[in-house]
Write an enzyme that holds these catalytic residues in place. Structure first.
Site, short mmCIF file in Angstrom:
data_model
loop_
_atom_site.label_atom_id
_atom_site.label_comp_id
_atom_site.label_asym_id
_atom_site.label_seq_id
_atom_site.Cartn_x
_atom_site.Cartn_y
_atom_site.Cartn_z
N SER A 1 11.23 23.37 74.68
CA SER A 1 11.40 24.67 74.02
C SER A 1 10.22 25.59 74.34
O SER A 1 9.97 25.86 75.52
CB SER A 1 11.56 24.46 72.51
OG SER A 1 11.95 25.65 71.86
N ARG B 1 14.50 31.38 58.94
CA ARG B 1 14.74 29.98 59.28
C ARG B 1 16.22 29.66 59.35
O ARG B 1 16.67 28.89 60.21
CB ARG B 1 14.05 29.06 58.26
CG ARG B 1 14.06 27.59 58.66
CD ARG B 1 13.37 27.39 60.00
NE ARG B 1 13.17 25.98 60.31
CZ ARG B 1 12.60 25.53 61.42
NH1 ARG B 1 12.17 26.39 62.32
NH2 ARG B 1 12.44 24.25 61.62
N ASP C 1 23.26 24.89 75.00
CA ASP C 1 22.09 25.59 74.47
C ASP C 1 22.32 27.10 74.48
O ASP C 1 22.54 27.70 75.53
CB ASP C 1 20.87 25.25 75.31
CG ASP C 1 19.55 25.64 74.67
OD1 ASP C 1 19.54 26.58 73.85
OD2 ASP C 1 18.53 25.02 74.98
N HIS D 1 20.42 23.59 71.45
CA HIS D 1 19.00 23.60 71.80
C HIS D 1 18.24 22.43 71.18
O HIS D 1 17.32 21.89 71.79
CB HIS D 1 18.38 24.92 71.34
CG HIS D 1 16.94 25.06 71.72
ND1 HIS D 1 16.52 25.15 73.02
CD2 HIS D 1 15.81 25.11 70.97
CE1 HIS D 1 15.20 25.26 73.07
NE2 HIS D 1 14.75 25.23 71.84
N ASP D 2 18.60 22.04 69.99
CA ASP D 2 17.90 20.96 69.29
C ASP D 2 18.24 19.57 69.81
O ASP D 2 17.78 18.57 69.25
CB ASP D 2 18.20 21.01 67.79
CG ASP D 2 17.15 21.78 67.01
OD1 ASP D 2 16.20 22.28 67.64
OD2 ASP D 2 17.28 21.87 65.78
#
Length: 355
Positions: A136, A205, A301, A334-335
């Site tokens: 990242s 968040r 992603d 992405h995670d």
């Protein structure tokens, strides 16, 4: 850090510090070190250790016989400059005033984070790394690292990173920052520890968490399940679905753990990063004296698209570096590097196992 510590976009820090953790043993030749950079929000605690047995953010990646094998490598993970877990950042005390830097902290760049990692390895007597690794934000940092310090790393591993932030990612992060700076409790950066901009951080968040996964993963994981009974609220527009409850729980953890100003600085540094500021990509990477590279991307992603990973790999290859590109079909977006750790670990272990 060296005093003064010059910042890439101007200004300097005095008495700056970097928090790091290490695993494994540095060999006599001092050539088996792996420097690990983090994503936006983790600390230097990538894995458990004797001093801290709690699980780290890459617990199943760093350790004996894992992706980054601590029986073979001396692994150093740094908390990013600008963060709030021991390294100097906007929440730290400015020695010139005795008060927190807040918005007087110099403009932070990805290049500064890379330099702080470089100075950390040098302070440990390491002249050349076996590998520099980062996911990242860390995937950006490794490129800034080799661009600024030719010959400092023999190998490079970029996981879900990019050579320049895309307009899509910039747009998303700008909204997250606006959520914080629009919160009245932000107080132009002068909030108190007992009254941070909680609402803004929560919204930032939540939006970030949505973009870290894929739509397919959200459906598979939550579908239209109702929220847990203990999380129900009485107002007419309260959360109804399990996915909303999950976002709320993630937001609540983040607000208590991360400083808002540090988040703003780190987020903006990602938007502004562009490897092209150092020159033409292929020429930069040719000068970097990297021998081998591994680039891993994820098909789902949203933030760091697979095309961006492919472009990084192509530039490395055209620079004459032996490059391995691994596009993975993980559903988690992405995670994925934090979830399908074993899958990423197989790729990284295989790469680091080459000579």
């Amino acid at each position: 850090m060296p005093d003064p510590f010059p910042m890439w976009r101007g200004g300097a820090l005095h008495g700056a510090r970097i928090a790091y953790e290490s695993w494994g043993t540095l060999n006599e030749a001092r050539d088996n070190a792996v420097l690990l950079f983090t994503g936006l929000s983790p600390s230097a605690h990538a894995a458990s250790s004797h001093d801290d047995p709690s699980d780290g953010w890459w617990q199943r990646m760093v350790g004996p016989e894992l992706g980054i094998d601590t029986d073979r490598f001396f692994v150093i993970c740094v908390n990013s400059l600008g963060s709030c877990f021991g390294s100097t950042g906007a929440a730290s005390i400015d020695p010139a005033t005795g008060k927190p830097y807040r918005l007087t902290f110099p403009d932070l760049s990805v290049e500064d984070i890379a330099r702080a990692g470089y100075e950390t390895m040098r302070s440990l007597g390491i002249k050349r790394l076996d590998a520099v690794v980062g996911p990242s934000l860390g995937g950006m940092v490794v490129l800034a690292f080799v661009a600024q310090f030719p010959g400092a790393a023999r190998r490079l591993v970029s996981v879900s990173g990019t050579a320049a932030a895309s307009p899509f990612a910039i747009a998303l992060r700008s909204i997250q920052r606006e959520a914080i700076t629009s919160d009245p409790d932000w107080q132009h950066g002068h909030y108190t520890a007992d009254k941070p901009p909680r609402s803004g951080q929560r919204l930032a968040r939540k939006l970030g968490t949505v973009t870290y996964r894929s739509a397919a993963e959200w459906k598979l994981r939550f579908d239209r399940e109702p929220i847990r009974p203990d999380m129900k609220r009485g107002d007419p527009f309260a959360s109804e679905f399990a996915v909303q409850g999950y976002l709320e729980s993630q937001a609540a953890k983040f607000v208590t753990a991360f400083d808002a100003n540090c988040y703003l600085y780190l987020s903006r540094s990602m938007d502004r990063f562009d490897l092209g500021k150092h020159g033409e990509h292929v020429e930069i990477l040719r000068r970097a004296q990297v021998e081998q590279a591994l680039v891993i991307g994820v098909e789902t992603d949203l933030l760091f698209s697979i095309s961006e990973q492919r472009a990084v790999a192509r530039s490395l290859d055209e620079a004459g570096i032996t490059t391995y590109f691994r596009p993975l079909d993980c559903i988690e977006g992405h995670d994925s590097f934090l979830i399908e750790v074993e899958r990423f670990g197989l790729e990284i272990r295989s790469f680091l196992g080459r000579q």
